[in-house]
Design a protein around this motif. Structure first.
Motif, short mmCIF file in Angstrom:
data_model
loop_
_atom_site.label_atom_id
_atom_site.label_comp_id
_atom_site.label_asym_id
_atom_site.label_seq_id
_atom_site.Cartn_x
_atom_site.Cartn_y
_atom_site.Cartn_z
N VAL A 1 0.91 -1.34 0.05
CA VAL A 1 0.00 0.23 -0.12
C VAL A 1 0.84 1.30 0.09
CG1 VAL A 1 -1.81 1.26 1.03
CG2 VAL A 1 -1.80 -1.25 1.25
N THR A 2 0.66 1.95 -1.06
CA THR A 2 1.32 3.34 -0.95
C THR A 2 0.29 4.48 -0.93
OG1 THR A 2 2.84 2.17 -2.52
CG2 THR A 2 2.90 4.74 -2.59
N ILE B 1 -2.77 0.27 -4.31
CA ILE B 1 -2.47 -0.99 -3.80
C ILE B 1 -1.89 -1.96 -4.93
CG2 ILE B 1 -3.47 -3.15 -2.53
CD1 ILE B 1 -5.80 -1.02 -1.44
N ASP B 2 -0.84 -2.61 -4.56
CA ASP B 2 -0.27 -3.33 -5.57
C ASP B 2 -0.27 -4.62 -5.05
OD1 ASP B 2 1.28 -4.48 -7.74
OD2 ASP B 2 3.15 -3.42 -7.75
N PRO C 1 1.45 -7.84 -6.49
CA PRO C 1 2.13 -8.51 -7.73
C PRO C 1 2.11 -9.84 -7.98
CG PRO C 1 3.59 -7.46 -5.98
CD PRO C 1 2.43 -7.34 -5.44
N LEU C 2 2.04 -10.86 -6.74
CA LEU C 2 1.86 -12.14 -6.96
C LEU C 2 0.51 -12.57 -7.52
CD1 LEU C 2 3.36 -13.11 -3.59
CD2 LEU C 2 4.62 -13.14 -5.60
N ASN C 3 -0.50 -11.88 -7.30
CA ASN C 3 -1.90 -12.20 -7.70
C ASN C 3 -2.38 -11.22 -8.98
OD1 ASN C 3 -2.98 -14.24 -6.04
ND2 ASN C 3 -2.39 -12.82 -4.50
N LYS C 4 -1.39 -10.18 -9.35
CA LYS C 4 -1.34 -9.16 -10.45
C LYS C 4 -2.73 -8.80 -10.36
CE LYS C 4 1.21 -12.08 -13.60
NZ LYS C 4 2.71 -11.38 -13.31
N LEU C 5 -2.79 -8.06 -9.22
CA LEU C 5 -4.03 -6.87 -9.05
C LEU C 5 -3.44 -5.70 -8.23
CD1 LEU C 5 -7.05 -7.50 -6.73
CD2 LEU C 5 -5.18 -5.73 -5.96
N VAL C 6 -3.95 -4.61 -9.03
CA VAL C 6 -3.62 -3.29 -8.88
C VAL C 6 -5.05 -2.64 -8.50
CG1 VAL C 6 -3.72 -2.54 -11.08
CG2 VAL C 6 -2.25 -1.20 -9.48
N CYS C 7 -4.96 -1.86 -7.39
CA CYS C 7 -6.16 -0.95 -6.96
C CYS C 7 -5.93 0.49 -6.74
CB CYS C 7 -6.83 -1.67 -5.57
SG CYS C 7 -8.25 -0.81 -5.39
N VAL C 8 -6.58 1.44 -7.09
CA VAL C 8 -6.24 3.06 -7.21
C VAL C 8 -7.59 3.21 -6.36
CG1 VAL C 8 -6.28 5.03 -8.20
CG2 VAL C 8 -5.08 3.09 -9.19
N ILE C 9 -7.27 4.01 -5.29
CA ILE C 9 -8.66 4.48 -4.54
C ILE C 9 -8.40 6.01 -4.37
CG2 ILE C 9 -9.85 4.39 -2.22
CD1 ILE C 9 -8.65 1.88 -1.71
N GLU C 10 -9.40 6.76 -4.80
CA GLU C 10 -9.19 8.03 -4.78
C GLU C 10 -10.29 8.61 -3.81
OE1 GLU C 10 -8.60 12.22 -5.59
OE2 GLU C 10 -7.52 10.51 -6.05
N ASN C 11 -9.86 9.43 -2.85
CA ASN C 11 -10.43 9.59 -1.68
C ASN C 11 -10.86 11.04 -1.90
OD1 ASN C 11 -11.63 9.66 0.86
ND2 ASN C 11 -9.66 10.19 2.02
#
Length: 171
Positions: A38-39, A54-55, A57-67
């Motif tokens: 989490v960055t 949120i990255d 890498p092992l599960n090839k998931l990226v999530c961007v949260i705009e607050n």
């Protein structure tokens, strides 16, 4: 650093909320997301800062949260964040690219916002309450206090709820 001892459970609760609104990515909930990195305020190549990135890498998931609490979207801000992920070499082969728009406001259940799934702070509080109810024994006292203070702050300062007892005492 997972001082809460919940591993990936909060992330999965957050994704459950989002995926109820868009079930195309439901298989992500079966994954072990403990590799999540989490960055906060991740810098894009255009100089903009994504609120939460949120990255996994092992599960090839990226999530961007705009607050967005008390501000509107900047000019093409959401598109820029999305383009960053979609055009970045590292994320091209990722199976899961999730874009969330977090706001204090209610929304229509099927409402889509520029490819972002809308969630609100009531959803966040529900997720926290569920985790606390099922995992209270895991938390150290300091974590319990932090969670309770966070919930109170969100309810008071973001969702606009006030403690009736405090109002009565002030009167």
């Amino acid at each position: 650093f997972e001082s809460h001892n919940l591993q990936d459970e909060f992330l999965k609760e957050l994704l459950k909320i989002a995926l109820r609104k868009d079930n195309r990515l439901i298989s992500v909930l079966m994954k072990d997301l403990s590799d999540a990195q989490v960055t906060l305020e991740k810098l894009t190549n255009t100089g903009r800062r994504m609120d939460i990135f949120i990255d996994c890498p092992l599960n090839k998931l990226v999530c961007v949260i705009e607050n967005k609490i008390w501000a509107g979207e900047g000019c093409n801000q959401l598109e820029d964040y999305k383009n960053y992920v979609l055009s970045h070499d590292k994320y091209k082969d990722y199976d899961y690219k999730i874009f969330l728009f977090l706001t204090p406001y209610e929304y229509e259940p099927c409402e889509d916002y520029k490819g972002y799934i809308r969630i609100n702070y009531r959803d966040i509080i529900k997720a926290i309450n569920k985790l606390v109810e099922h995992n209270n024994y895991l938390f150290e006292d300091s974590v319990k206090i932090f969670i309770e203070h966070y919930k109170q702050m969100v309810e008071r300062d973001i969702m606009g709820k006030t403690d009736k007892e405090i109002v009565d005492l002030c009167r």
